[in-house]
Scaffold this active site. Sequence first.
Site, short mmCIF file in Angstrom:
data_model
loop_
_atom_site.label_atom_id
_atom_site.label_comp_id
_atom_site.label_asym_id
_atom_site.label_seq_id
_atom_site.Cartn_x
_atom_site.Cartn_y
_atom_site.Cartn_z
N TYR A 1 0.80 -1.22 0.00
CA TYR A 1 0.00 0.00 0.00
C TYR A 1 0.83 1.28 0.00
O TYR A 1 0.28 2.38 0.00
CB TYR A 1 -0.97 -0.01 1.20
CG TYR A 1 -1.94 -1.17 1.15
CD1 TYR A 1 -2.89 -1.25 0.14
CD2 TYR A 1 -1.90 -2.19 2.09
CE1 TYR A 1 -3.78 -2.31 0.07
CE2 TYR A 1 -2.79 -3.26 2.03
CZ TYR A 1 -3.72 -3.31 1.02
OH TYR A 1 -4.60 -4.36 0.95
N HIS B 1 -9.51 2.26 -5.13
CA HIS B 1 -8.60 1.34 -4.43
C HIS B 1 -7.16 1.75 -4.69
O HIS B 1 -6.80 2.11 -5.82
CB HIS B 1 -8.79 -0.10 -4.92
CG HIS B 1 -10.15 -0.65 -4.67
ND1 HIS B 1 -10.53 -1.15 -3.43
CD2 HIS B 1 -11.23 -0.77 -5.46
CE1 HIS B 1 -11.78 -1.56 -3.50
NE2 HIS B 1 -12.23 -1.34 -4.72
O1 CA2 Z 1 -6.33 -1.47 -2.52
C1 CA2 Z 1 -7.19 -1.03 -1.75
O2 CA2 Z 1 -7.37 0.16 -1.57
C2 CA2 Z 1 -8.03 -2.02 -0.94
O3 CA2 Z 1 -9.36 -1.49 -0.86
C3 CA2 Z 1 -7.39 -2.10 0.42
C4 CA2 Z 1 -8.07 -3.12 1.31
C5 CA2 Z 1 -8.18 -4.48 0.63
O4 CA2 Z 1 -8.95 -5.37 1.43
C6 CA2 Z 1 -8.84 -4.36 -0.73
O5 CA2 Z 1 -8.83 -5.64 -1.34
C7 CA2 Z 1 -8.12 -3.37 -1.62
C8 CA2 Z 1 -7.25 -3.30 2.60
C9 CA2 Z 1 -7.12 -2.05 3.40
C10 CA2 Z 1 -6.18 -2.31 4.53
O6 CA2 Z 1 -5.18 -1.35 4.47
C11 CA2 Z 1 -4.03 -1.59 5.14
C12 CA2 Z 1 -3.06 -0.64 5.02
C13 CA2 Z 1 -1.86 -0.81 5.63
C14 CA2 Z 1 -1.64 -1.94 6.39
C15 CA2 Z 1 -2.62 -2.90 6.52
C16 CA2 Z 1 -3.81 -2.72 5.90
#
Ligand code: CA2
Length: 160
Positions: A26, A101
Site C-alpha cells: 500500500y 482502491h
Molecule cells: O487497494 C485497496 O485500496 C483495498 O481497498 C485495500 C483493502 C483491501 O482489502 C482491498 O482488497 C483493496 C485493505 C485495506 C487495509 O489497508 C491496510 C493498510 C496498511 C496496512 C494494513 C492494511
Amino acid sequence: MPQTPVIYVLNGPNLNLLGVREPHIYGHDTLADVQTICEAASDGDTIVFRQTNHEGELIDWVHEARIEAAALVLNPAGYGHTSVALLDALKALTIPIVECHLSNPAARERFRHRSYVSPVATGIVSGFGPISYDLAVRAAVRLARERAAAADRSVQAKEA
Ligand code: CA2
C-alpha cells in the site's frame, strides 16, 4: 449564493494503518497524506474525508452522503468484498459513486475479485496507489458538476 459542492471521501477498515504496515502493498503515504491529495484535487469543492473500522458507521456515513454530498468517493477496503449491507445502502444514492482502491484487487487474491460496490459505482479507479484518490476525486468533482448542469438545464427547459 449557491453553496460549495461537497464531495464525501469515505474509507473502510484498516486504512488507518496506511503507511504504517504493509508498505510493499500500500506504499509509504499515510491516510493523512491521502487526505491532503484529495483536498488538492478538489478544485474548490469541499472534501469531507473519513475512515472507519466499523461497517455500521460506514453505512451511516453513506446515508449522510445521500443527503449532503454531490458525489461519493469510496474505498470500502475489505467490506467491498463482503458487505451486502453496504451495497444496499449505496443503492439508495442517486449521486455519482466512484469506487477507489490503492491496489488493483483484480490482480490480487481471488477473494478480492468480487466487489459488492462495483455494480452500483459510476466508475472505478484502482491500482495507482494514492494517485487513485487524486483521479477519483477529480472524476467525482466533474461528474457532480455535469449532473448539476443537467439539472439546471432541465429546470430551465421546464420554465421556458
Ligand atoms: O487497494 C485497496 O485500496 C483495498 O481497498 C485495500 C483493502 C483491501 O482489502 C482491498 O482488497 C483493496 C485493505 C485495506 C487495509 O489497508 C491496510 C493498510 C496498511 C496496512 C494494513 C492494511
